[in-house]
Scaffold this motif. Structure first.
Motif, short mmCIF file in Angstrom:
data_model
loop_
_atom_site.label_atom_id
_atom_site.label_comp_id
_atom_site.label_asym_id
_atom_site.label_seq_id
_atom_site.Cartn_x
_atom_site.Cartn_y
_atom_site.Cartn_z
N VAL A 133 49.47 45.55 35.38
CA VAL A 133 49.26 44.21 35.93
C VAL A 133 47.92 44.13 36.65
O VAL A 133 47.17 43.16 36.50
N TRP A 134 47.62 45.16 37.43
CA TRP A 134 46.33 45.18 38.13
C TRP A 134 45.17 45.18 37.15
O TRP A 134 44.16 44.50 37.36
N LEU A 135 45.30 45.93 36.06
CA LEU A 135 44.23 45.98 35.05
C LEU A 135 44.08 44.63 34.37
O LEU A 135 42.94 44.20 34.09
N LEU A 136 45.18 43.94 34.10
CA LEU A 136 45.10 42.62 33.48
C LEU A 136 44.39 41.63 34.40
O LEU A 136 43.57 40.82 33.95
N PHE A 165 29.27 53.10 39.24
CA PHE A 165 29.90 53.20 40.55
C PHE A 165 30.34 51.86 41.14
O PHE A 165 31.10 51.84 42.11
N PHE A 166 29.88 50.74 40.58
CA PHE A 166 30.10 49.46 41.25
C PHE A 166 30.51 48.38 40.26
O PHE A 166 30.26 47.20 40.49
N ASN A 167 31.16 48.74 39.17
CA ASN A 167 31.59 47.72 38.22
C ASN A 167 32.81 46.98 38.75
O ASN A 167 33.58 47.49 39.58
N GLY A 168 33.02 45.77 38.24
CA GLY A 168 34.05 44.90 38.78
C GLY A 168 35.46 45.43 38.61
O GLY A 168 36.31 45.26 39.49
N ILE A 169 35.74 46.07 37.49
CA ILE A 169 37.09 46.57 37.25
C ILE A 169 37.44 47.65 38.27
O ILE A 169 38.54 47.67 38.84
N THR A 170 36.50 48.55 38.54
CA THR A 170 36.74 49.58 39.55
C THR A 170 36.95 48.97 40.92
O THR A 170 37.84 49.39 41.67
N LEU A 171 36.13 48.00 41.28
CA LEU A 171 36.25 47.38 42.60
C LEU A 171 37.60 46.70 42.78
O LEU A 171 38.18 46.73 43.88
N ILE A 172 38.11 46.07 41.74
CA ILE A 172 39.40 45.38 41.85
C ILE A 172 40.55 46.39 41.90
O ILE A 172 41.46 46.28 42.73
#
Length: 325
Positions: A216-219, A284-291
């Motif tokens: 769910v978090w990945l979606l 290091f700072f892509n949106g998917i990682t940050l979320i």
């Protein structure tokens, strides 16, 4: 009325593009997420806290190096590394080791370096420079957590208090609520069940819970990224200098192959410093990682970690473009 239907058609096309991008990215990244959740479950069952206390060195600096080595041999990527990061914070109790593992697996794993080397032919020096800068960022960020010894306590029924790093979210602990009736309460919290049947039950329950949670978090992360990609096309971002470069690294760094392809495109019209800045930002700072990181650490730790990474990458971008290239 004609203008209304025209605007409605534009909105529908944009929604279709957004949905297609979201599902495509989710399907690409979900296998890595599955691998990370499986490894997290294995760590829960087979590596309790006493095991880590025996294996990990006492020195926090050596724990940092151990986490770096673990990240090097477990190339689970930016998505698969976060479930395992959360588990390591709880199981090992070492903030420095867990952070070093996470940063190492997203930047210095053989899989990432091999993809960059393959997609950037004749740019071996650029890839090596990327690796050295990534190692410097890793050591800088992880060394801050060497001195972070503050811990919080967690009480599990009648068992002893379980200590975990203060930066970890409380929801990181995943244990079935029921204990087998034949087992007496252990004298100290080990997290590792002694019954083989209960161990299998615990593993399957944890796997399903974490897989559903992280899916769910990945979606959600893919939906946010797809929205940004629809609103800000890559060509538009790359034509807006340093700000656009930073935005491209946040929105379009989905996987190493795509990152390397965009870096190769950047090299056609810009200096190697611009391509390096994009690769570092995307790593290091892509949106998917940050979320997804929101589900791993507490809000205050998330704010300081994101701020530190962002400022470090911004300083490196300026240094690369004004002093090196």
């Amino acid at each position: 009325m004609e203008q209304f239907f025209w605007n409605l058609g534009v909105v529908m096309v944009a929604l279709q593009q957004w949905f297609t991008l979201m599902i495509a990215q989710w399907l690409i990244l979900w296998p890595w997420l599955f691998v990370g959740v499986c490894l997290s479950t294995v760590a829960l069952i087979f590596t309790p806290r006493p095991w880590w206390e025996k294996v990990l060195p006492q020195s926090a600096w050596l724990q940092l190096l151990a986490g770096l080595g673990l990240g090097f041999i477990l190339p689970v990527g930016q998505v698969g590394g976060l479930p395992l990061l959360r588990r390591l914070l709880w199981q090992s109790g070492s903030s420095a080791g867990a952070i070093a593992f996470w940063l190492g697996t997203v930047s210095l794993s053989p899989f990432v370096l091999a993809k960059f080397w393959q997609q950037l032919p004749g740019r071996g020096g650029l890839v090596l420079f990327y690796g050295s800068l990534s190692l410097g960022i890793l050591l800088l960020i992880a060394s801050i957590f060497v001195g972070a010894r503050q811990q919080r306590s967690y009480q599990q029924g009648d068992l002893d208090t379980f200590l975990y790093p203060a930066i970890a979210r409380p929801s990181s602990h995943r244990i079935p609520n029921t204990q087998p009736e034949t087992l007496a309460p252990p004298s100290k919290l080990t997290i590792l069940p002694t019954s083989r049947r209960f161990r299998s039950l615990m593993a399957s329950q944890n796997l399903m819970q974490e897989l559903l949670e992280w899916s769910v978090w990945l979606l959600i992360a893919c939906g946010v990224m797809a929205c940004g990609q629809v609103l800000f096309p890559l060509e538009t971002l790359l034509s807006h200098g340093m700000t656009g470069l930073f935005g491209a690294g946040i929105l379009y760094a989905v996987q190493p192959t795509q990152m390397a392809a965009i870096a190769d495109l950047i090299l056609g019209n810009n200096s190697p410093g611009v391509a390096l800045g994009f690769l570092l930002t995307g790593t290091f700072f892509n949106g998917i990682t940050l979320i997804l990181l929101i589900n791993v650490v507490r809000w205050r730790a998330y704010f300081y970690l994101s701020l530190l990474l962002g400022l470090t990458l911004l300083a490196l971008d300026l240094w690369l473009n004004f002093y090196v290239f």
